[in-house]
Motif scaffolding. Structure first.
Motif, mmCIF file in Angstrom:
data_model
loop_
_atom_site.group_PDB
_atom_site.id
_atom_site.type_symbol
_atom_site.label_atom_id
_atom_site.label_comp_id
_atom_site.label_asym_id
_atom_site.label_seq_id
_atom_site.Cartn_x
_atom_site.Cartn_y
_atom_site.Cartn_z
ATOM 1 N N ARG A 197 0.792 -1.229 0.000
ATOM 2 C CA ARG A 197 0.000 0.000 0.000
ATOM 3 C C ARG A 197 0.822 1.276 0.000
ATOM 4 O O ARG A 197 0.265 2.365 -0.111
ATOM 5 C CB ARG A 197 -0.906 0.041 1.239
ATOM 6 N N ARG A 198 2.126 1.170 0.194
ATOM 7 C CA ARG A 198 2.917 2.385 0.389
ATOM 8 C C ARG A 198 4.197 2.389 -0.430
ATOM 9 O O ARG A 198 4.873 1.375 -0.504
ATOM 10 C CB ARG A 198 3.292 2.538 1.874
ATOM 11 N N ASP A 199 4.505 3.551 -1.016
ATOM 12 C CA ASP A 199 5.793 3.771 -1.661
ATOM 13 C C ASP A 199 6.559 4.824 -0.866
ATOM 14 O O ASP A 199 5.966 5.621 -0.135
ATOM 15 C CB ASP A 199 5.583 4.312 -3.090
ATOM 16 N N HIS A 200 7.877 4.824 -1.016
ATOM 17 C CA HIS A 200 8.648 5.990 -0.618
ATOM 18 C C HIS A 200 8.729 6.886 -1.852
ATOM 19 O O HIS A 200 8.434 6.451 -2.964
ATOM 20 C CB HIS A 200 10.035 5.569 -0.138
ATOM 21 N N PRO A 201 9.140 8.158 -1.649
ATOM 22 C CA PRO A 201 9.094 9.075 -2.804
ATOM 23 C C PRO A 201 9.839 8.553 -4.037
ATOM 24 O O PRO A 201 9.317 8.602 -5.138
ATOM 25 C CB PRO A 201 9.728 10.357 -2.248
ATOM 26 N N ASP A 202 11.056 8.036 -3.857
ATOM 27 C CA ASP A 202 11.820 7.590 -5.023
ATOM 28 C C ASP A 202 12.059 6.093 -5.043
ATOM 29 O O ASP A 202 12.787 5.584 -5.890
ATOM 30 C CB ASP A 202 13.177 8.309 -5.069
ATOM 31 N N LEU A 203 11.494 5.400 -4.101
ATOM 32 C CA LEU A 203 11.705 3.952 -3.995
ATOM 33 C C LEU A 203 10.317 3.332 -3.923
ATOM 34 O O LEU A 203 9.627 3.451 -2.923
ATOM 35 C CB LEU A 203 12.523 3.635 -2.734
ATOM 36 N N ARG A 204 9.935 2.707 -5.034
ATOM 37 C CA ARG A 204 8.552 2.262 -5.153
ATOM 38 C C ARG A 204 8.458 0.739 -5.179
ATOM 39 O O ARG A 204 9.430 0.035 -5.433
ATOM 40 C CB ARG A 204 7.938 2.839 -6.424
ATOM 41 N N PHE A 205 7.239 0.295 -4.977
ATOM 42 C CA PHE A 205 6.929 -1.136 -5.011
ATOM 43 C C PHE A 205 7.522 -1.797 -6.246
ATOM 44 O O PHE A 205 8.099 -2.882 -6.173
ATOM 45 C CB PHE A 205 5.403 -1.274 -4.993
ATOM 46 N N GLU A 206 7.374 -1.147 -7.396
ATOM 47 C CA GLU A 206 7.826 -1.777 -8.639
ATOM 48 C C GLU A 206 9.345 -1.975 -8.657
ATOM 49 O O GLU A 206 9.831 -2.886 -9.320
ATOM 50 C CB GLU A 206 7.366 -0.972 -9.855
ATOM 51 N N HIS A 207 10.089 -1.128 -7.937
ATOM 52 C CA HIS A 207 11.532 -1.329 -7.868
ATOM 53 C C HIS A 207 11.872 -2.618 -7.119
ATOM 54 O O HIS A 207 12.848 -3.297 -7.443
ATOM 55 C CB HIS A 207 12.199 -0.126 -7.194
ATOM 56 N N PHE A 208 11.069 -2.928 -6.121
ATOM 57 C CA PHE A 208 11.285 -4.186 -5.392
ATOM 58 C C PHE A 208 10.935 -5.391 -6.274
ATOM 59 O O PHE A 208 11.586 -6.433 -6.178
ATOM 60 C CB PHE A 208 10.446 -4.210 -4.104
ATOM 61 N N LEU A 209 9.907 -5.271 -7.101
ATOM 62 C CA LEU A 209 9.576 -6.364 -8.022
ATOM 63 C C LEU A 209 10.756 -6.617 -8.961
ATOM 64 O O LEU A 209 11.197 -7.753 -9.145
ATOM 65 C CB LEU A 209 8.324 -6.019 -8.850
ATOM 66 N N ALA A 210 11.273 -5.530 -9.563
ATOM 67 C CA ALA A 210 12.404 -5.678 -10.488
ATOM 68 C C ALA A 210 13.649 -6.162 -9.746
ATOM 69 O O ALA A 210 14.432 -6.957 -10.284
ATOM 70 C CB ALA A 210 12.687 -4.356 -11.199
ATOM 71 N N GLY A 211 13.832 -5.699 -8.506
ATOM 72 C CA GLY A 211 14.976 -6.154 -7.713
ATOM 73 C C GLY A 211 14.921 -7.654 -7.455
ATOM 74 O O GLY A 211 15.937 -8.352 -7.544
ATOM 75 N N ALA A 212 13.736 -8.157 -7.144
ATOM 76 C CA ALA A 212 13.580 -9.597 -6.887
ATOM 77 C C ALA A 212 13.878 -10.396 -8.152
ATOM 78 O O ALA A 212 14.633 -11.376 -8.125
ATOM 79 C CB ALA A 212 12.167 -9.890 -6.381
ATOM 80 N N VAL A 213 13.299 -9.968 -9.274
ATOM 81 C CA VAL A 213 13.527 -10.686 -10.534
ATOM 82 C C VAL A 213 15.018 -10.641 -10.896
ATOM 83 O O VAL A 213 15.603 -11.654 -11.296
ATOM 84 C CB VAL A 213 12.674 -10.062 -11.665
ATOM 85 N N GLY A 214 15.629 -9.476 -10.729
ATOM 86 C CA GLY A 214 17.029 -9.329 -11.115
ATOM 87 C C GLY A 214 17.998 -10.130 -10.252
ATOM 88 O O GLY A 214 19.102 -10.476 -10.693
ATOM 89 N N SER A 215 17.591 -10.438 -9.033
ATOM 90 C CA SER A 215 18.503 -11.147 -8.127
ATOM 91 C C SER A 215 18.608 -12.635 -8.437
ATOM 92 O O SER A 215 19.513 -13.313 -7.913
ATOM 93 C CB SER A 215 18.037 -10.957 -6.676
ATOM 94 N N VAL A 216 17.726 -13.147 -9.274
ATOM 95 C CA VAL A 216 17.647 -14.606 -9.466
ATOM 96 C C VAL A 216 18.937 -15.244 -9.995
ATOM 97 O O VAL A 216 19.353 -16.289 -9.479
ATOM 98 C CB VAL A 216 16.427 -14.973 -10.333
ATOM 99 N N PRO A 217 19.603 -14.663 -11.005
ATOM 100 C CA PRO A 217 20.834 -15.343 -11.457
ATOM 101 C C PRO A 217 21.852 -15.514 -10.323
ATOM 102 O O PRO A 217 22.536 -16.548 -10.239
ATOM 103 C CB PRO A 217 21.354 -14.428 -12.563
ATOM 104 N N GLY A 218 21.955 -14.546 -9.442
ATOM 105 C CA GLY A 218 22.865 -14.681 -8.310
ATOM 106 C C GLY A 218 22.380 -15.744 -7.322
ATOM 107 O O GLY A 218 23.173 -16.521 -6.788
ATOM 108 N N LEU A 219 21.072 -15.760 -7.087
ATOM 109 C CA LEU A 219 20.526 -16.788 -6.191
ATOM 110 C C LEU A 219 20.758 -18.178 -6.773
ATOM 111 O O LEU A 219 20.963 -19.147 -6.032
ATOM 112 C CB LEU A 219 19.027 -16.539 -5.956
ATOM 113 N N ARG A 220 20.746 -18.254 -8.108
ATOM 114 C CA ARG A 220 20.983 -19.562 -8.732
ATOM 115 C C ARG A 220 22.449 -19.983 -8.526
ATOM 116 O O ARG A 220 22.730 -21.171 -8.314
ATOM 117 C CB ARG A 220 20.583 -19.524 -10.216
ATOM 118 N N LEU A 221 23.351 -19.024 -8.553
ATOM 119 C CA LEU A 221 24.746 -19.360 -8.209
ATOM 120 C C LEU A 221 24.833 -19.857 -6.766
ATOM 121 O O LEU A 221 25.594 -20.782 -6.465
ATOM 122 C CB LEU A 221 25.652 -18.135 -8.370
#
Lengths: 277, 277
Positions: free
Chosen positions: B28-52
């Motif tokens: 329900r909440r975003d920070h001014p420059d740090l939004r929910f969608e950044h966390f979605l992209a962060g999670a997706v982007g972290s996967v290759p490292g998690l696979r290592l």
């Protein structure tokens, strides 16, 4: 750099995060038994199938695997239609030609085996479908893998099967026509600015305002689908509040799922074309 | 069945979806420059490292890769601390022993090379850290890869580096002590019922009520961190409204990020132990 599989997964996540998307689960709204978290798990679960789509596995197998993984959560069908759009688009992107022509070429390569896998995918989740036309009972998708002999006898490829449904199903129509609405909405997303989730909401409203949702037609009726489209026009033109519309549609069970599917596919194309999150 | 990498990604997504989590970005909440969608992209982007991390790559390389992928969005640091917890936990799960003892064993195997990779990871994103103690300037994480000679000279492994920070950093403390809060909160999640996002919110509040958040200590001060913990207790006991607390903390910039990191790690352990979404 995210690869096409990661962008496809992110597109599924951004689609469900977009709010308001009247009638659908979004960042602010759940349905009683189908919640936001089911879409998160559905997106994560679909990745192994999307990865097959990015490789050279048969397209039908990739779709069947994606749907099986998507279905590994307790909410039921979350992204069947979106995956049906994404699988050929991921294949086209991986082949270096994510364009209407490139997507058409991918669809044209599908085989009878792909059609059989597509039918088997219906065994993994409960997908809303209508009764088939008279004489087509053998090809009722609800038969799942049991339709295989009929598919083989008639020599129907996956592209053939979807062409047969193009008149009544908005996802099948995208397959049949080179994904025109998907690419059009991707251009809207790229031309828009601000948070991606807000752009997704606006693209959804424009798509719904353009054309009645075939999922609403199937689940409810054509009149409700037309009404939903008119109400979306009012919301776009500022004559109605999209948030209020979202509340009302969720309460009434008016769920424009096909429009959400196309929105997800459009998000994928826009991400591939450089839309920054 | 989701594998440990998929469960780790899903844990990151469920963490940010959990609401209210006072002070943090949530559904329900975003920070001014740090939004929910950044966390979605962060999670997706972290996967290759998690696979290592799920394979046999050096643990530091897995973390460095996960952070680099997480950082491929415009919001900045979304999940650095959560990934620092998840990388050894994914390794432990893949090795078949996701327990405090198993996680301790993974951490104990880390090398000086892992420590160097950990330092390099700070080059990818802007992580909130304090000045190092006097005499430790050569090991300031903000030096990134430039700290390598000092790490090698002193023979510090990644476990050593984190042990040195255990007194001031709640994530480092988990590494140093066998992830006690992570496993405890996982047990709460498993014993709880209802939507996972609601359980995540409750686990977050309990963790915050238990112990002041070290991220708040660093970004603001110890007094604010203690106040946040007291307010979380009030919210848990029904003496305050968690939603109002969430609004107030976001407005004041009180952001208990370490508590969110532990919540994500706990969600991972709970998913691995059979919590159904």
């Amino acid at each position: 750099m995210r690869d096409p599989v990661q962008n496809a997964e992110l597109a599924l996540l951004l689609e469900v995060a977009g709010t308001p998307k009247p009638g659908n689960v979004d960042r602010r709204r759940d349905h009683p038994d189908l919640r936001f978290e089911h879409f998160l798990a559905g997106a994560v679960g679909s990745v192994p199938g999307l990865r097959l789509a990015a490789g050279d596995a048969p397209l039908g197998d990739a779709f069947e695997r994606a749907v099986a993984g998507m279905g590994e959560q307790s909410g039921g069908n979350t992204q069947f239609g979106a995956l049906l759009l994404l699988v050929p688009l991921v294949r086209a992107a991986s082949g270096g030609d994510l364009s209407p022509a490139g997507a058409r070429r991918v669809c044209a390569t599908t085989t009878v085996d792909d059609a059989c896998a597509f039918y088997r995918a219906f065994e993994a989740v409960d997908v809303a479908v209508d009764d088939p036309p008279e004489g087509m009972e053998a090809l009722d998708v609800r038969r799942g893998g049991d339709a295989e002999p009929a598919l083989r006898e008639r020599g129907l490829t996956l592209a053939d099967v979807l062409a047969d449904s193009a008149g009544v199903d908005g996802v099948a129509r995208e397959w049949d026509e080179g994904f025109p609405r998907t690419f059009e909405a991707a251009a809207w997303l790229l031309a828009d600015d601000g948070p991606i989730a807000d752009r997704a909401s606006r693209a959804f409203l424009r798509l719904l305002a353009d054309e009645p949702d075939t999922f609403v037609e199937k689940r409810l009726d054509a009149e409700t689908a037309r009404e939903a489209t008119e109400r979306a026009r009012d919301a776009l033109d500022g004559r109605a509040d999209p948030e209020a519309l979202a509340e009302e549609f969720v309460a009434r069970g008016v769920n424009p799922g096909t429009t959400a599917d196309v929105t997800a596919a459009a998000l994928f194309v826009a991400l591939e074309r450089g839309m920054e999150v």
